[in-house]
Design a protein around this motif. Structure first.
Motif, mmCIF file in Angstrom:
data_model
loop_
_atom_site.group_PDB
_atom_site.id
_atom_site.type_symbol
_atom_site.label_atom_id
_atom_site.label_comp_id
_atom_site.label_asym_id
_atom_site.label_seq_id
_atom_site.Cartn_x
_atom_site.Cartn_y
_atom_site.Cartn_z
ATOM 1 N N PRO A 154 0.803 -1.224 0.000
ATOM 2 C CA PRO A 154 0.000 0.000 0.000
ATOM 3 C C PRO A 154 0.835 1.272 0.000
ATOM 4 O O PRO A 154 0.329 2.349 -0.362
ATOM 5 N N LYS A 155 2.110 1.185 0.381
ATOM 6 C CA LYS A 155 2.967 2.363 0.381
ATOM 7 C C LYS A 155 3.307 2.837 -1.031
ATOM 8 O O LYS A 155 3.914 3.889 -1.203
ATOM 9 N N ARG A 156 2.909 2.078 -2.021
ATOM 10 C CA ARG A 156 3.147 2.467 -3.409
ATOM 11 C C ARG A 156 2.359 3.715 -3.801
ATOM 12 O O ARG A 156 2.757 4.458 -4.696
ATOM 13 N N ALA A 157 1.236 3.961 -3.151
ATOM 14 C CA ALA A 157 0.361 5.078 -3.510
ATOM 15 C C ALA A 157 1.044 6.420 -3.233
ATOM 16 O O ALA A 157 1.823 6.560 -2.287
ATOM 17 N N PHE A 158 0.736 7.414 -4.064
ATOM 18 C CA PHE A 158 1.255 8.763 -3.859
ATOM 19 C C PHE A 158 0.275 9.749 -4.483
ATOM 20 O O PHE A 158 -0.565 9.376 -5.306
ATOM 21 N N ASP A 159 0.392 11.001 -4.098
ATOM 22 C CA ASP A 159 -0.477 12.065 -4.592
ATOM 23 C C ASP A 159 0.210 12.749 -5.771
ATOM 24 O O ASP A 159 1.107 13.574 -5.590
ATOM 25 N N ALA A 160 -0.227 12.407 -6.975
ATOM 26 C CA ALA A 160 0.406 12.957 -8.182
ATOM 27 C C ALA A 160 0.134 14.445 -8.349
ATOM 28 O O ALA A 160 0.797 15.107 -9.160
ATOM 29 N N GLY A 161 -0.799 14.977 -7.591
ATOM 30 C CA GLY A 161 -1.068 16.404 -7.648
ATOM 31 C C GLY A 161 -0.121 17.221 -6.797
ATOM 32 O O GLY A 161 -0.071 18.447 -6.916
ATOM 33 N N ARG A 162 0.641 16.540 -5.953
ATOM 34 C CA ARG A 162 1.513 17.259 -5.021
ATOM 35 C C ARG A 162 2.998 16.999 -5.258
ATOM 36 O O ARG A 162 3.834 17.839 -4.932
ATOM 37 N N ILE A 163 3.347 15.819 -5.778
ATOM 38 C CA ILE A 163 4.755 15.502 -6.010
ATOM 39 C C ILE A 163 4.924 14.938 -7.415
ATOM 40 O O ILE A 163 4.007 14.349 -7.984
ATOM 41 N N THR A 164 6.111 15.128 -7.979
ATOM 42 C CA THR A 164 6.398 14.663 -9.333
ATOM 43 C C THR A 164 7.540 13.657 -9.310
ATOM 44 O O THR A 164 8.123 13.370 -8.257
ATOM 45 N N TYR A 165 7.885 13.179 -10.490
ATOM 46 C CA TYR A 165 8.992 12.233 -10.638
ATOM 47 C C TYR A 165 10.289 12.780 -10.064
ATOM 48 O O TYR A 165 11.180 12.017 -9.652
ATOM 49 N N GLN A 166 10.435 14.109 -10.015
ATOM 50 C CA GLN A 166 11.681 14.715 -9.552
ATOM 51 C C GLN A 166 11.968 14.405 -8.088
ATOM 52 O O GLN A 166 13.111 14.524 -7.641
ATOM 53 N N ALA A 167 10.916 14.022 -7.332
ATOM 54 C CA ALA A 167 11.111 13.644 -5.938
ATOM 55 C C ALA A 167 11.706 12.246 -5.805
ATOM 56 O O ALA A 167 12.127 11.849 -4.719
ATOM 57 N N GLY A 168 11.754 11.491 -6.906
ATOM 58 C CA GLY A 168 12.229 10.115 -6.841
ATOM 59 C C GLY A 168 11.189 9.210 -6.204
ATOM 60 O O GLY A 168 9.996 9.506 -6.189
ATOM 61 N N TYR A 169 11.629 8.076 -5.704
ATOM 62 C CA TYR A 169 10.793 7.143 -4.939
ATOM 63 C C TYR A 169 9.501 6.775 -5.683
ATOM 64 O O TYR A 169 9.568 6.430 -6.861
ATOM 65 N N GLN A 170 8.331 6.833 -5.012
ATOM 66 C CA GLN A 170 7.100 6.303 -5.603
ATOM 67 C C GLN A 170 6.728 6.945 -6.936
ATOM 68 O O GLN A 170 6.405 6.222 -7.893
ATOM 69 N N PRO A 171 6.708 8.289 -7.059
ATOM 70 C CA PRO A 171 6.325 8.857 -8.358
ATOM 71 C C PRO A 171 7.304 8.508 -9.472
ATOM 72 O O PRO A 171 6.890 8.241 -10.610
ATOM 73 N N ALA A 172 8.581 8.511 -9.183
ATOM 74 C CA ALA A 172 9.567 8.129 -10.197
ATOM 75 C C ALA A 172 9.408 6.667 -10.571
ATOM 76 O O ALA A 172 9.547 6.287 -11.745
ATOM 77 N N ALA A 173 9.113 5.817 -9.590
ATOM 78 C CA ALA A 173 8.886 4.401 -9.859
ATOM 79 C C ALA A 173 7.677 4.210 -10.763
ATOM 80 O O ALA A 173 7.697 3.381 -11.687
ATOM 81 N N ALA A 174 6.611 4.971 -10.508
ATOM 82 C CA ALA A 174 5.412 4.878 -11.337
ATOM 83 C C ALA A 174 5.715 5.300 -12.769
ATOM 84 O O ALA A 174 5.240 4.675 -13.738
ATOM 85 N N LEU A 175 6.500 6.370 -12.925
ATOM 86 C CA LEU A 175 6.877 6.812 -14.265
ATOM 87 C C LEU A 175 7.684 5.730 -14.983
ATOM 88 O O LEU A 175 7.437 5.427 -16.159
ATOM 89 N N LEU A 176 8.642 5.125 -14.278
ATOM 90 C CA LEU A 176 9.471 4.095 -14.893
ATOM 91 C C LEU A 176 8.647 2.868 -15.262
ATOM 92 O O LEU A 176 8.896 2.239 -16.303
ATOM 93 N N ASP A 177 7.689 2.506 -14.431
ATOM 94 C CA ASP A 177 6.819 1.383 -14.767
ATOM 95 C C ASP A 177 6.023 1.688 -16.033
ATOM 96 O O ASP A 177 5.864 0.827 -16.904
ATOM 97 N N TRP A 178 5.541 2.927 -16.149
ATOM 98 C CA TRP A 178 4.805 3.328 -17.348
ATOM 99 C C TRP A 178 5.704 3.286 -18.582
ATOM 100 O O TRP A 178 5.300 2.806 -19.642
ATOM 101 N N VAL A 179 6.941 3.761 -18.452
ATOM 102 C CA VAL A 179 7.903 3.698 -19.558
ATOM 103 C C VAL A 179 8.162 2.253 -19.946
ATOM 104 O O VAL A 179 8.215 1.910 -21.143
ATOM 105 N N GLU A 180 8.316 1.394 -18.959
ATOM 106 C CA GLU A 180 8.564 -0.027 -19.225
ATOM 107 C C GLU A 180 7.426 -0.626 -20.049
ATOM 108 O O GLU A 180 7.653 -1.433 -20.954
ATOM 109 N N ARG A 181 6.203 -0.255 -19.733
ATOM 110 C CA ARG A 181 5.050 -0.798 -20.448
ATOM 111 C C ARG A 181 4.827 -0.103 -21.788
ATOM 112 O O ARG A 181 4.429 -0.722 -22.767
ATOM 113 N N ALA A 182 5.090 1.197 -21.845
ATOM 114 C CA ALA A 182 4.810 1.966 -23.063
ATOM 115 C C ALA A 182 5.908 1.844 -24.120
ATOM 116 O O ALA A 182 5.620 1.895 -25.318
ATOM 117 N N TYR A 183 7.165 1.677 -23.669
ATOM 118 C CA TYR A 183 8.279 1.703 -24.614
ATOM 119 C C TYR A 183 9.072 0.406 -24.647
ATOM 120 O O TYR A 183 10.087 0.329 -25.325
#
Length: 228
Positions: A154-183
């Motif tokens: 459950p710690k995977r969840a994050f507020d995308a309205g408040r933090i971006t990939y630049q913070a690293g950790y969960q939002p960056a992980a979500a972006l990388l997972d999306w890249v993995e699936r999209a590209y």
């Protein structure tokens, strides 16, 4: 093939964990050329927790090393885990070389948080020279934690309205997972390999996706289902 064997090995380890016997202060195990040493000599209340962790680490290790493999790289053959009271107190764990130090007082309060160790194990395998791109370093570690090893955490969840990939950790992980699936599968491995060699991880990401991290983040946000 290697990843399939690793997943099967992990299942066998987890099924057999309850029957294993461990010493009360130092637990040792060997799995696919890695020795896991969990030292609870200064944290006797965590002996059982450490024994459980040892089994988990033995199962996670071949999955992480397979997912982040690159030519010429050999992962360490030993992982050491110790406990200490860390300052500042909000640091759950940190890694130096092949040794992970877990915040003793914090883990007593949050014994369900084994995911912090999955994150730190990834740092061992990354073996990045310093300095490196922080958001990618932490993002890859959380990608392994939340999208490969513990997707139900459950710690995977994050507020995308408040933090971006630049913070690293969960939002960056979500972006990388999306890249993995999209590209394409293997995108994270390519980025990790470039950084392991001292290269520019953001440049490698651009080579994969043809866009800057900022643009990719915008596209990722558009792909997310509506909230609320």
């Amino acid at each position: 093939m290697a990843l399939s064997l690793a997943l099967a090995s992990r299942r066998r380890l987890l099924l057999g964990l309850g029957a294993a016997a461990f010493a009360p202060s130092v637990a040792r195990a060997s799995n696919q050329a890695v020795q896991v040493v969990v030292d609870t000599s200064n944290a006797p209340l965590l002996a059982d927790w450490g024994a459980r962790l040892q089994g988990l680490v033995g199962g996670w290790w071949p999955i992480i090393t397979a997912a982040l493999a690159s030519p010429g790289y050999e992962a360490p053959d030993m992982v050491n885990i110790r406990f200490a009271d860390i300052e500042p107190a909000n640091v759950g764990a940190f890694t130096e070389g092949d040794t992970i130090t877990i915040n003793r007082s914090d883990i007593l309060t949050h014994p369900d948080d084994v995911g912090r160790v999955a994150h730190e194990l990834t740092h061992i395998v990354q073996a990045f020279p310093r300095p490196n791109i922080q958001w990618l370093t932490e993002g890859i570690a959380d990608y392994m934690r939340y999208y490969v090893l513990l997707p139900s955490d459950p710690k995977r969840a994050f507020d995308a309205g408040r933090i971006t990939y630049q913070a690293g950790y969960q939002p960056a992980a979500a972006l990388l997972d999306w890249v993995e699936r999209a590209y394409g599968t293997g995108s994270v491995r390519r980025i990790n390999a470039a950084m392991r060699q001292g290269g520019d991880g953001e440049l490698e990401l651009y080579k994969i996706a043809g866009s800057t991290p900022f643009t990719l983040w915008r596209d990722y946000l558009r792909s997310r289902p509506p909230q609320g």
